[in-house]
Design an enzyme around this catalytic site. Sequence first.
Site, short mmCIF file in Angstrom:
data_model
loop_
_atom_site.label_atom_id
_atom_site.label_comp_id
_atom_site.label_asym_id
_atom_site.label_seq_id
_atom_site.Cartn_x
_atom_site.Cartn_y
_atom_site.Cartn_z
N ASP A 144 2.07 -3.20 -9.85
CA ASP A 144 1.85 -4.49 -10.51
C ASP A 144 2.27 -4.44 -11.97
O ASP A 144 2.91 -5.36 -12.49
CB ASP A 144 0.37 -4.88 -10.42
CG ASP A 144 -0.12 -5.03 -8.99
OD1 ASP A 144 0.72 -5.10 -8.08
OD2 ASP A 144 -1.34 -5.06 -8.79
N HIS A 191 0.82 -1.22 0.00
CA HIS A 191 0.00 0.00 0.00
C HIS A 191 0.86 1.27 0.00
O HIS A 191 0.34 2.37 0.20
CB HIS A 191 -0.99 0.02 1.17
CG HIS A 191 -2.12 -0.95 1.00
ND1 HIS A 191 -3.37 -0.59 0.57
CD2 HIS A 191 -2.18 -2.30 1.19
CE1 HIS A 191 -4.15 -1.66 0.51
NE2 HIS A 191 -3.44 -2.71 0.88
N SER A 201 -3.16 -11.17 -11.24
CA SER A 201 -3.62 -11.74 -12.50
C SER A 201 -4.06 -10.65 -13.46
O SER A 201 -3.92 -10.78 -14.68
CB SER A 201 -4.75 -12.73 -12.26
OG SER A 201 -5.85 -12.10 -11.59
#
Length: 391
Positions: free
Chosen positions: A153, A19, A108
Amino acid sequence: MRESASWLAPGRVNLIGEHTDYNDGFVLPLAIEFGCRATVSPGPDGLLRFVSAQESEPVEVPVEGLAPDGVQGWAAYPAGVLWALGVDLPGLTVTVDSDVPLGAGLSSSAALTCSVAAAANDLLELGLSPRELVAVARKAENGFVGAPTGGMDQLASMLGEAGSVLFCDMRSLDVRPVRFALDDAGLALLVVDSNAPHRHADGEYAARRKACEQAASVLGVSALRDVTLDGLDEALAKLAPEPDGDVLVKRARHIVTENARVTDVVARLDAGQIREIGPLLTASHASMREDFEITVPEVDVLVEALLAAGAHGARMTGGGFGGCVIALVDNDAVAAAARAAADAAAAHGFAAPRTFVTAPAAGAHAVDPSGAEPPRQPPVDTNASGAPDAG
């Protein structure tokens, strides 16, 4: 235009730095062996067709109808990528096949968006750089799907390097590979998927982000990254009298100390002290549990079991409220640690976890459009509990 272009992009594990990305802070992810392959090819004029090996039915969208909120479900991610490219599109068919477990906190969605972005860039000969593709993939998730991802990500999926974790400054987006020599140290990174259902993750994620922004505003800084460890006590004293001050204090304390832990881990890895990062991983989990309040009983039980089994350090990885735990363990202790995790879950009546060993893998790269290279699998599956739930 060529017949097709195929690219594979990996999921990721975040070694430490949770975070902190949307707080302009520091993160230390690694690309993993699970990945998504996307093949983009010409299609009928005016039509975008999305096909997934994990879904029974394709999704078709008129090119002229490509807009946020116009596509729902899994197809919103590849559709969002095409939208985020910002170019006039011909008819296209996008086919994806992923083995990244869904709901495990292994990103994903970034594997999906990055693979589609890279394949579309290749086929359409747009000439976008990897960093520009990171921006495209993030825009797809933020602006089309509505997922408030912070960008870590996509950086890991596009720019990851085999054998290294990726030290990312989320303000400047500067990245540096840092050697993560597990084998040389006789160590393994064990990933334990709790199989715990995510509980209110979207709303809770947004609430954490709002609290961080509120704390930064009270402190007069652009982001909590600007609060140093030396200045933390003074900052917390300013936050405490505010409405919901107890919450703001905890959220800010996690972000500031987590940034410090990331830089400490990098310093130890640079010095070749890989075993010494273990306590920092464990301290990160305690901070996520006590100050950011994003863990759940399933992952807390797994962390305690892994530490009791001799792990050098263990922590939840990912956004929280379910997902995976990682543990730094000796190579010869992997099986015992995996058994300890499974036994602890069973003793508490939790779902059986799935465990595997991973190591830093390469980021997005072109693959054979014929399908000769399947999505990658983890090198070691410690309990062989079946195929991952991929999407």
